[in-house]
Design a protein around this motif. Structure first.
Motif, PDB file in Angstrom:
ATOM      1  N   ASP A 474       0.794  -1.230   0.000  1.00 17.76           N
ATOM      2  CA  ASP A 474       0.000   0.000   0.000  1.00 17.76           C
ATOM      3  C   ASP A 474       0.829   1.285   0.000  1.00 17.76           C
ATOM      4  O   ASP A 474       0.430   2.289   0.585  1.00 17.76           O
ATOM      5  CB  ASP A 474      -0.971   0.011   1.189  1.00 17.76           C
ATOM      6  CG  ASP A 474      -0.247  -0.105   2.524  1.00 17.76           C
ATOM      7  OD1 ASP A 474       0.981  -0.261   2.534  1.00 17.76           O
ATOM      8  OD2 ASP A 474      -0.938  -0.044   3.556  1.00 17.76           O
ATOM      9  N   GLY A 475       1.984   1.291  -0.684  1.00 14.04           N
ATOM     10  CA  GLY A 475       2.780   2.504  -0.807  1.00 14.04           C
ATOM     11  C   GLY A 475       4.257   2.217  -0.679  1.00 14.04           C
ATOM     12  O   GLY A 475       4.664   1.194  -0.127  1.00 14.04           O
ATOM     13  N   GLU A 477       6.588   4.923   0.265  1.00  8.71           N
ATOM     14  CA  GLU A 477       7.269   6.035   0.934  1.00  8.71           C
ATOM     15  C   GLU A 477       8.186   5.546   2.056  1.00  8.71           C
ATOM     16  O   GLU A 477       9.236   6.105   2.284  1.00  8.71           O
ATOM     17  CB  GLU A 477       6.239   7.018   1.498  1.00  8.71           C
ATOM     18  CG  GLU A 477       5.616   7.934   0.463  1.00  8.71           C
ATOM     19  CD  GLU A 477       6.641   8.851  -0.176  1.00  8.71           C
ATOM     20  OE1 GLU A 477       7.506   9.386   0.543  1.00  8.71           O
ATOM     21  OE2 GLU A 477       6.586   9.024  -1.409  1.00  8.71           O
ATOM     22  N   GLU A 478       7.784   4.501   2.755  1.00  9.83           N
ATOM     23  CA  GLU A 478       8.615   3.946   3.821  1.00  9.83           C
ATOM     24  C   GLU A 478       9.776   3.160   3.213  1.00  9.83           C
ATOM     25  O   GLU A 478       9.592   2.423   2.242  1.00  9.83           O
ATOM     26  CB  GLU A 478       7.794   3.023   4.718  1.00  9.83           C
ATOM     27  CG  GLU A 478       6.729   3.717   5.534  1.00  9.83           C
ATOM     28  CD  GLU A 478       7.330   4.511   6.682  1.00  9.83           C
ATOM     29  OE1 GLU A 478       8.441   4.161   7.136  1.00  9.83           O
ATOM     30  OE2 GLU A 478       6.688   5.479   7.114  1.00  9.83           O
ATOM     31  N   SER A 500       0.748   7.091  -4.418  1.00  5.40           N
ATOM     32  CA  SER A 500       0.104   8.367  -4.064  1.00  5.40           C
ATOM     33  C   SER A 500       0.967   9.558  -4.447  1.00  5.40           C
ATOM     34  O   SER A 500       0.728  10.664  -3.983  1.00  5.40           O
ATOM     35  CB  SER A 500      -0.183   8.404  -2.554  1.00  5.40           C
ATOM     36  OG  SER A 500       1.001   8.207  -1.814  1.00  5.40           O
ATOM     37  N   THR A 565       0.883  -4.158   4.642  1.00  4.52           N
ATOM     38  CA  THR A 565       0.356  -2.807   4.849  1.00  4.52           C
ATOM     39  C   THR A 565       1.283  -2.027   5.778  1.00  4.52           C
ATOM     40  O   THR A 565       1.640  -2.506   6.853  1.00  4.52           O
ATOM     41  CB  THR A 565      -1.079  -2.846   5.405  1.00  4.52           C
ATOM     42  OG1 THR A 565      -1.498  -1.519   5.715  1.00  4.52           O
ATOM     43  CG2 THR A 565      -1.184  -3.711   6.640  1.00  4.52           C
ATOM     44  N   TYR A 567       0.774   1.591   6.134  1.00  2.02           N
ATOM     45  CA  TYR A 567       0.236   2.932   6.337  1.00  2.02           C
ATOM     46  C   TYR A 567      -1.044   2.971   7.161  1.00  2.02           C
ATOM     47  O   TYR A 567      -1.784   3.942   7.126  1.00  2.02           O
ATOM     48  CB  TYR A 567       0.064   3.621   4.979  1.00  2.02           C
ATOM     49  CG  TYR A 567       1.390   3.753   4.271  1.00  2.02           C
ATOM     50  CD1 TYR A 567       2.296   4.744   4.624  1.00  2.02           C
ATOM     51  CD2 TYR A 567       1.771   2.821   3.312  1.00  2.02           C
ATOM     52  CE1 TYR A 567       3.535   4.838   4.010  1.00  2.02           C
ATOM     53  CE2 TYR A 567       3.000   2.900   2.689  1.00  2.02           C
ATOM     54  CZ  TYR A 567       3.886   3.914   3.055  1.00  2.02           C
ATOM     55  OH  TYR A 567       5.123   3.993   2.461  1.00  2.02           O
ATOM     56  N   ARG A 570      -6.112   3.741   7.069  1.00  2.68           N
ATOM     57  CA  ARG A 570      -6.745   4.122   5.791  1.00  2.68           C
ATOM     58  C   ARG A 570      -6.724   2.969   4.786  1.00  2.68           C
ATOM     59  O   ARG A 570      -7.658   2.804   4.003  1.00  2.68           O
ATOM     60  CB  ARG A 570      -6.032   5.332   5.180  1.00  2.68           C
ATOM     61  CG  ARG A 570      -6.271   6.641   5.871  1.00  2.68           C
ATOM     62  CD  ARG A 570      -5.694   7.789   5.060  1.00  2.68           C
ATOM     63  NE  ARG A 570      -4.310   7.559   4.667  1.00  2.68           N
ATOM     64  CZ  ARG A 570      -3.920   7.258   3.443  1.00  2.68           C
ATOM     65  NH1 ARG A 570      -4.811   7.131   2.475  1.00  2.68           N
ATOM     66  NH2 ARG A 570      -2.638   7.073   3.165  1.00  2.68           N
ATOM     67  N   THR A 571      -5.654   2.205   4.762  1.00  3.55           N
ATOM     68  CA  THR A 571      -5.469   1.203   3.716  1.00  3.55           C
ATOM     69  C   THR A 571      -5.649  -0.233   4.200  1.00  3.55           C
ATOM     70  O   THR A 571      -5.747  -1.144   3.374  1.00  3.55           O
ATOM     71  CB  THR A 571      -4.059   1.338   3.107  1.00  3.55           C
ATOM     72  OG1 THR A 571      -3.084   1.137   4.150  1.00  3.55           O
ATOM     73  CG2 THR A 571      -3.865   2.713   2.502  1.00  3.55           C
ATOM     74  N   ALA A 590       2.138   1.290  11.149  1.00  3.51           N
ATOM     75  CA  ALA A 590       0.955   2.096  11.474  1.00  3.51           C
ATOM     76  C   ALA A 590       1.396   3.131  12.493  1.00  3.51           C
ATOM     77  O   ALA A 590       2.381   2.941  13.213  1.00  3.51           O
ATOM     78  CB  ALA A 590      -0.174   1.244  12.040  1.00  3.51           C
ATOM     79  N   ARG A 591       0.665   4.231  12.571  1.00  4.50           N
ATOM     80  CA  ARG A 591       0.980   5.255  13.563  1.00  4.50           C
ATOM     81  C   ARG A 591       0.467   4.848  14.936  1.00  4.50           C
ATOM     82  O   ARG A 591      -0.439   4.024  15.061  1.00  4.50           O
ATOM     83  CB  ARG A 591       0.372   6.596  13.157  1.00  4.50           C
ATOM     84  CG  ARG A 591       0.998   7.202  11.911  1.00  4.50           C
ATOM     85  CD  ARG A 591       0.558   8.652  11.742  1.00  4.50           C
ATOM     86  NE  ARG A 591      -0.880   8.762  11.677  1.00  4.50           N
ATOM     87  CZ  ARG A 591      -1.584   8.696  10.558  1.00  4.50           C
ATOM     88  NH1 ARG A 591      -0.977   8.477   9.406  1.00  4.50           N
ATOM     89  NH2 ARG A 591      -2.894   8.822  10.560  1.00  4.50           N
ATOM     90  N   GLU A 594      -3.433   3.905  16.154  1.00  6.27           N
ATOM     91  CA  GLU A 594      -4.364   3.702  15.050  1.00  6.27           C
ATOM     92  C   GLU A 594      -5.213   2.457  15.267  1.00  6.27           C
ATOM     93  O   GLU A 594      -4.750   1.439  15.786  1.00  6.27           O
ATOM     94  CB  GLU A 594      -3.615   3.603  13.726  1.00  6.27           C
ATOM     95  CG  GLU A 594      -3.140   4.944  13.211  1.00  6.27           C
ATOM     96  CD  GLU A 594      -2.814   4.905  11.734  1.00  6.27           C
ATOM     97  OE1 GLU A 594      -3.110   5.888  11.038  1.00  6.27           O
ATOM     98  OE2 GLU A 594      -2.253   3.897  11.270  1.00  6.27           O
TER      99      GLU A 594
END
Length: 859
Positions: A474-475, A477-478, A500, A565, A567, A570-571, A590-591, A594
């Motif tokens: 799911d992305g 960026e990390e 994104s 996952t 993020y 959301r995802t 995850a933050r 969350e």
């Protein structure tokens, strides 16, 4: 607040009245012995402490008191004093052990306001008047007012890795010098004064030489303390019994005034070594000691109390969550003097392990204006001089502990990679870490490159479950997500990425992967957390069909074999929705705080497939979603029958009292315990909640206080009471926390966020056997990620990623040494270099020889 433990109708309780003034009422329910697991201690837990008590002979018990939180605030002080009041009155309790939890001994705070300082000191007086032996078992850090508690016990045992930071206050001065003087004579007295003046940590061996520690052991201290306590409780013999008699005699004698001879010039120089001429602390401490000797112990305590109150106004002390550091701000004159004397190493100075002396202090990484102590390594620790910091860090081995030296695997001067482990003090250039975190640096990596290996180790840990196949990420960026992406691509897996940004889109195209652009209008409102309102669930699930269609179009009509996952909320729900039957979802990021949510899929599993190994501790939720008068739960009854055949240690949690009574009439003593939610609500009126799902948490970065309050209420009013009553049924000496191996959860009630708190970290799992289609489930990411608990549903499995283990590290280092993934690694480093890697000017060098040559050329 009230916490209870209930066993066969007998109750232990700890009661707090409305103004939070703790009044502990302990009703001992007697010891029990279980044929398969041995002695089960009686356990009572409050917000900050846990008491484990068991019988050693009829009518004689010993107990262990340990902290359960990192707090040293007024509520923790108050709880502790109330514990002292109640335990002092327990005639059957014959010995009490104070111990660590999570590397911390009871308290770490050094700051107590007037009212709470007096309240705390009343607890110390209770300890000294207590007519039963007290022993401290130290396996971690003792600092702040925790030192005062340890000094009031009759004996102290400690592991070699223990550390002591002595604050001169709350009676520490008077008690330490008296004990050291009586145990070791003048040498002990001078050494004790020296430590009080030096403001640096004392190792367990040094504390033993001072006379404060009765015995320093190679392994953990608690088993030794238990053995001493048993001997004292059963026969009044052994080291603890002798120390008890000795210390009580000393304490009475301390009140007699007697002359105190100040140390001579040579001893004075030993005491003031390392202090500046302007430092008045040694003279002040000697004056306090003299007052205590010449006017009596109580007078000395009173003077020390007043002196410490004044000191706290000007001392600059920074407390850390894991242990404690003294942070000092130096004047320019002090800084220059410390550098001349070798106590402080100038920034970016050469350091030759084994040749250069190790300084006592170092500049902080986050605030170079201040300095912190350099902590020397324990037996199984390594001191490293850091050369590069990134996701992990790299550097040179400075010093190794005794056990590490004997194993001869790591030596001073070695170039190493260090992998951080959870909460750890890593400030400064000199960092002390466990030997299991230190690995040889690959010879073909620079120090800077070696400080960015953690994402690869995390990626290996993620992909160890499934290597290739069709994958959803799911992305990118990390850095760990990017490393995971390239690993799967290398293994010829088919990756589809939710992008994104243009940068992520470019990377997927460069690696010939598929992409779904989250910014497309087609996906507006698709990637969200699932609402709590059940009327919105079907619409949320329908909106996800857009993602499913686009994924299948790129994957020959197939869904994902597994997904990762990174993020959060959301995802997460869409990552689960994209899984094929039997798929796997890895929670890799995850933050904080969350709430992860998903809609269940179709499918069923039989009870015999849910329970893996015979003899496990199993918690079954029974009758959830039914009316209270519906006592027969067909699926739950089948689970009970399977658990009985397998001789599992079964605890049943029913929804109603009627269901509990019905089961008791048919099962009797064949189960470990039967608990009803209605019973819990009646036992804690107004203080127990059974929510429809885990509470929604506010954003901690924007509403920190609301986030903390909501989380604390959930843990206090739901998790802790339930874990208390369940733990009482399955807790053993080998499982003191009372965690279950498996929780059989139910499809008709969203208790998943609660169930995850009940199972063991690493190996625990929550299982479902019923059809979950169309229903929403939720849990907090923190209960899955590092703990690696599992959620097993009939159609898919969810696992936490966890921190890299040694095998993950070794595998990645082998790849690098053999030149594997060279292209992928350079790609990831190029894409993540802008994220703030912190290195020295020499971080690009490859070998120790090159480093030494560069340092020599600068001299």
């Amino acid at each position: 607040m009230t916490t209870h433990t209930s066993t066969h109708g007998k109750t232990d309780s700890v009661t707090f009245n409305s103004d939070e003034r703790a009044s502990l009422q302990l009703v001992h329910s007697g010891n029990r012995v279980h044929a398969k697991t041995g002695i089960r201690p009686q356990v009572n837990s409050t917000d900050h402490f846990r008491l484990m008590e068991w019988e050693v002979t009829p009518g004689r018990t010993i107990a262990v008191l340990s902290p359960t939180s990192s707090s040293s605030d007024s509520s923790a002080i108050e709880e502790w004093v109330r514990w002292m009041e109640q335990l002092a009155a327990r005639d059957e309790l014959k010995a009490l052990i104070f111990t660590c939890h999570g590397g911390r001994f009871l308290f770490s705070s050094s700051h107590l306001q007037g009212e709470w300082r007096e309240f705390f000191e009343s607890g110390l007086e209770l300890m000294e008047r207590m007519n039963k032996p007290l022993i401290a078992a130290v396996d971690g850090m003792v600092s702040g007012i925790g030192c005062a508690v340890a000094l009031c016990t009759h004996a102290v045992v400690a592991s070699e890795s223990a550390q002591f930071i002595l604050p001169a206050g709350t009676g520490v001065i008077q008690r330490l010098v008296r004990i050291a003087h009586l145990q070791k004579g003048t040498d002990g007295l001078v050494q004790a004064i020296n430590w009080l003046c030096s403001n640096r940590a004392m190792t367990a061996r040094e504390a033993e030489e001072t006379g404060w520690i009765d015995q320093c052991c190679e392994g953990e201290a608690l088993p030794l303390a238990v053995a001493w306590a048993k001997a004292a409780a059963t026969a009044g013999q052994g080291p603890l019994a002798e120390a008890f008699v000795r210390r009580r005699a000393w304490r009475n004698d301390w009140e007699r005034p007697r002359p105190f001879v100040l140390p001579d010039r040579k001893e004075w120089e030993r005491i003031t070594a390392g202090t500046s001429d302007q430092d008045t602390r040694p003279k002040e401490i000697l004056s306090l000691i003299q007052t205590g000797y010449e006017q009596g112990f109580s007078a000395g305590l009173d003077h020390e109390r007043k002196w410490w109150a004044a000191q706290t106004q000007r001392l600059e002390v920074d407390q850390f969550s894991h242990g404690s550091h003294t942070v000092r701000s130096l004047t320019q004159e002090e800084e220059e003097q410390w550098i001349r004397e070798g106590q402080l190493l100038p920034p970016d100075s050469p350091f030759y392990p084994g040749i250069s002396p190790v300084p006592s202090w170092q500049y902080r990484t986050t605030d170079p204006v201040t300095v912190i102590p350099v902590r020397r390594p324990g037996p199984r620790e390594v001191l490293v001089y850091v050369l590069a910091r990134g996701a992990n860090f790299s550097g040179l081995v400075v010093e190794t502990g005794r056990v590490v030296r004997e194993e001869k695997a790591i030596h001073a001067g070695d170039a190493v990679v260090v992998i951080p482990s959870g909460l750890q003090e890593t400030e400064g250039r000199f960092v002390t870490v466990g030997a299991e975190q230190v690995f040889p640096k690959p010879s073909n990596l620079s120090f800077a490159e070696a400080a960015d290996l953690l994402p690869w180790m995390t990626a290996h840990r993620i992909t160890r479950h499934r290597a290739g196949g069709r994958v959803w990420i799911d992305g990118l960026e990390e850095s760990a997500a990017l490393a995971c992406f390239t690993l799967v691509q290398h293994d010829e897996g088919k990756v589809t990425v939710m992008t994104s940004s243009d940068r992520e889109r470019r990377m997927t195209e460069e690696w010939k992967a598929e992409a779904l652009d989250q910014r497309h209008l087609r996906y507006r409102g698709v990637f969200t957390k699932i609402p709590a309102d059940s009327s919105a669930w079907r619409r949320w699930e329908e909106m996800g069909k857009k993602v499913i269609e686009d994924f299948q179009r790129r994957n020959r009509g197939e869904l994902a074999d597994w997904s990762a996952t990174f993020y959060g909320e959301r995802t997460f729900g869409r990552a689960y929705q994209l899984l094929k039957d039997g798929g796997l979802l890895v929670v890799a990021g995850a933050r904080e705080g969350e709430q992860l949510t998903f809609i269940g899929k179709r499918g069923e599993s039989s009870p015999s497939t849910l329970l893996e190994q015979p003899g496990e501790s199993v918690v079954l939720f029974y009758g959830m979603g039914q009316r209270g008068d519906e006592v027969m739960d067909p699926f739950g009854w089948r689970v009970i029958q399977v658990a009985e055949r397998r001789q599992d240690h079964l605890v049943i949690v029913t929804q109603s009292e009627a269901q509990k009574r019905w089961l008791q009439g048919r099962l009797g003593e064949h189960v470990a315990g039967i608990i009803s939610i209605e019973e819990c609500a009646a036992s804690w009126p107004g203080e127990f909640d059974w929510p429809p799902s885990v509470p929604y948490l506010p954003n901690p970065s924007e509403q920190k206080k609301d986030w903390l309050l909501t989380r604390q209420l959930f843990e206090r009013r739901t998790i802790r009471p339930l874990r208390t009553v369940i733990g009482e049924c399955i807790r053993t000496m080998h499982n003191p926390e009372g965690y279950a191996d498996v929780v059989v959860d139910r499809a008709d009630h969203d208790a998943l966020g609660i169930s995850l708190h009940l199972v063991k970290p690493k190996t625990g799992r929550v299982v479902f056997g019923e059809n979950m289609a169309g229903k929403r489930y939720s849990f907090y990411a923190s209960t899955m990620m590092e703990s690696e608990r599992r959620i097993v549903t009939p159609s898919a499995t969810i696992v936490g990623c966890g921190l890299p283990e040694p095998e993950d590290v070794q595998r990645v280092l082998e790849w690098i040494e053999n030149g594997v993934f060279r292209k992928e690694r350079r790609f990831v480093m190029a894409e993540t270099e802008h994220r703030g890697r912190v290195t020295t000017a020499l971080g690009d060098l490859l070998t120790v020889d090159q480093l030494y040559e560069a340092w020599s050329s600068r001299c």
